[in-house]
Design a protein around this motif. Structure first.
Motif: not given
Length: 677
Positions: A406-408, A434-437, A441-442, A444-451
């Motif tokens: 997957t790529k976001w 209607g953003a998919s699950s 999740s991607m 949320a993962e992106m937010a962790k990286w940027k943090a």
């Protein structure tokens, strides 16, 4: 001489009794056996230490070989050779399954080592991606997200780490874009020799001025190596050839005339072949760690992108990565796990038994070599991709997160791709209503990286979202073509590209600035001023546009306008010597000698030997009737440069102001004599 040796050689004139001789022979045999035991013990300890070091470097449990193979004997630290091939897509290399190009050197290295099928760069820009490779840090961490940005001394490079371990270090670059004196400051740290481009060159051709052919780069490396045979070595060879414009030399230009990009790749491969053959002839190939990778790929029209830098699709992120270990320990291995270019530095350090700094963002690839296929599959490493290049044009920067399938892509209009079912990234699955699950999740993962990253200073004006690069790709392609045309002295073609880009986007500050630069160079100051004024209005923080506007107005005789533009430029970038020198001359035209002197003095604080600054300051002092203040430097200047007519005439004015008429006449006569010559 040892007592045992003396005993062996001792001769008694009176002939010793038989028993004494027997005891002597016994002592000798015992001593020799003791020596042998000590010698074998030393050898055992050395082997044990070597195996332990290699074991800690993750080469395997014996001496760095594949399980089941005989351990090889390594007599010295391995040489390390890094080869980066600019703008090289993985899917345009023979060993990656591409049939339209011949890359025998890369194919042979892959057969002799390890090929990573899914390796990705973190940035599609040459400067940024190379610094990521050489520091093991993400672009947002090392901070070099555009050309000319200095690499902070707090970030250690591969060359610095290996130099501390006794390595001789050298770098050979194929493009001025990686010149540490200009566009890549700090990249030469740790290198004993860094093969920068000449500061001045008379040629207008791109070869030797902005780019070197691969064979020339390799030739420089081989010449250096011959003069520095004592090892170990760390040598970085950068081959720029596949970068546009695609102009492979013969016979590749004929063989690949219908796909010149592949011709450049084939030529670069021939340069790799020459370098590898040299290493084999030098007898160092076996005990080497060789890493070959691309810094980024090339759009080739996919997603509308002709070259690279703007987007974060796999066309510009997927690169080849080939690793040859010392003694070819992992012959013909293929790794399918997703890996990143930040993993290259930790891998090199592991290979030579050096602990990686804790701050690195990558991980050694060596553990993957010992894992089963199932274990490799579970070892996929997420890729955090980023490009700030769109900011150059006033558009939004992009971020991407690539997991196994997957790529976001974080953009003004976000993108989500199922890479398994849609490897070309053609079907955006993101639905804003209607953003998919998966999208959630991607995100949320992106937010962790940027943090985990330092706060970004790159943003638009508050409340003014920047345009999505997807909407500006045609403009960017035209701007890029204009840049290449201008670099090749095809100003008419460059003007056509820029005028079309301006028609597509009338409010593009970059297009306006480039058009202004073109007209300034052509001497059409009226047109240049119109374009540059508009560029400054749209982007008031652009110090370069303000300086060029000041230069244009100065040449057209608009002294007040030139003063205001240059003052604005210096407020944004106070260290510009050229702007201060020009402003000093503008103030002289405005009969403001005091402010003129201030500007020349500020320039001389940066470069005390600048002749324009010295003469300008002297003229400003004379205009203020400070003849005594101007005289000493003018006298020194004319002694060091007796042919300078401007300096002699200023000297004559200083002498006359001090009442030294004879000295003034002599200086004037010398000036006239120099001008006649």
């Amino acid at each position: 001489m040892s007592s045992v040796y003396r005993m062996c050689r001792m001769k008694d004139a009176n002939a010793a009794p038989v028993e004494a001789q027997r005891r002597g022979r016994t002592v000798v045999r015992w001593a020799l056996m003791r020596r042998l035991a000590i010698f074998m013990g030393i050898i055992f300890v050395r082997i044990f230490v070597g195996v332990t070091l290699l074991g800690t470097s993750a080469w395997g449990q014996d001496s760095g070989q594949v399980s089941g193979q005989k351990p090889s004997r390594r007599t010295s630290s391995p040489d390390v050779f890094l080869i980066t091939i600019d703008t090289l897509r993985a899917d345009h290399v023979g060993c990656y399954g591409y049939k339209q190009v011949e890359t025998p050197a890369l194919d042979a290295l892959a057969a002799d080592g390890v090929r990573f099928t899914r390796a990705f760069t973190h940035s599609p820009i040459t400067n940024t991606s190379h610094i990521t490779i050489l520091t093991g840090l993400l672009p947002s961490v090392h901070g070099v997200t555009d050309f000319g940005v200095p690499l902070s001394p707090q970030h250690v490079t591969t060359a610095e780490l290996l130099k501390k371990r006794g390595y001789q270090t050298a770098a050979f670059i194929g493009a001025v874009i990686l010149d540490s004196n200009t566009l890549a400051p700090g990249l030469d740290r740790g290198f004993d020799f860094y093969d920068n481009f000449p500061a001045k060159t008379e040629t207008k051709e791109r070869w030797g001025r902005v780019e070197r052919r691969g064979m020339e780069v390799v030739g420089h490396a081989e010449t250096w190596f011959e003069k520095h045979r004592a090892g170990p070595h760390f040598v970085w060879v950068h081959l720029y050839d596949p970068h546009d414009p695609y102009e492979p030399p013969a016979p590749f230009s004929d063989k690949y005339k219908d796909h010149l990009y592949d011709g450049e790749i084939a030529y670069a491969d021939s340069a790799v072949a020459h370098w590898i053959a040299f290493l084999k002839k030098a007898g160092v190939y076996d005990n080497t760690v060789i890493v070959v990778t691309g810094d980024h790929g090339e759009g080739l029209g996919e997603h509308g992108e002709e070259t690279h830098g703007l987007f974060l699709y796999d066309s510009t992120l997927h690169v080849p990565l080939i690793l040859k270990t010392a003694e070819a320990a992992h012959h013909g291995t293929v790794i399918d796990s997703q890996v990143r270019t930040t993993d290259i530095l930790p891998t090199i350090l592991s290979a030579i038994g050096v602990a990686a700094p804790a701050e690195l963002n990558g991980e050694s690839l060596l553990p993957l070599l010992e894992q089963t296929n199932n274990a490799q599959a579970s070892s996929n490493r997420p890729l955090f991709g980023e490009t700030d290049y769109p900011l150059r044009w006033g558009w939004a920067p992009l971020r991407a997160l690539r997991t196994d399938n997957t790529k976001w892509i974080e953009a003004p209009r976000p993108e989500l791709y199922d890479l398994q079912g849609d490897p070309q990234e053609l079907k955006n699955l993101y639905a804003p209503d209607g953003a998919s699950s998966k999208a959630q999740s991607m995100q949320a993962e992106m937010a962790k990286w940027k943090a985990k990253l330092p706060p970004s200073s790159n943003s638009g004006k508050p409340g003014e979202p920047l345009p999505d690069p997807k909407d500006k790709i045609e403009v960017q392609n035209l701007l890029h073509n204009a840049m290449l045309a201008n670099d090749d002295n095809r100003s008419s073609d460059a003007r056509q590209f820029l005028e079309k880009a301006l028609w597509l986007d009338p409010n593009s500050p970059t297009t306006l600035r480039q058009l202004g630069e073109l007209e300034l160079a052509a001497g059409d100051f009226a047109k240049a001023a119109v374009h540059l004024k508009r560029a400054c209005e749209l982007r008031p923080d652009d110090s370069t546009a303000a300086f060029e506007l000041g230069e244009t107005l100065e040449k057209s005789g608009d002294w007040p306008g030139a003063r205001d533009a240059l003052e604005s430029s210096l407020k944004l970038a106070p260290s510009q010597i050229s702007a201060r020198l020009l402003l000093g001359h503008v103030y002289l035209q405005l009969k403001d000698a005091k402010n003129s002197a201030d500007q020349f003095e500020a320039a001389l604080l940066v470069d005390s030997n600048n002749s324009d600054g010295r003469l300008g300051l002297a003229e400003a002092q004379i205009e203020q009737s400070d003849f005594a203040g101007a005289l000493p430097d003018l006298e020194a200047f004319t002694k060091s440069d007796p042919r300078n007519g401007v300096a002699l005439r200023l000297l004559a004015r200083a002498y006359r102001g001090l009442g030294r008429e004879q000295d003034a006449k002599r200086a004037e006569e010398q000036a006239v004599g120099r001008e006649k010559k």
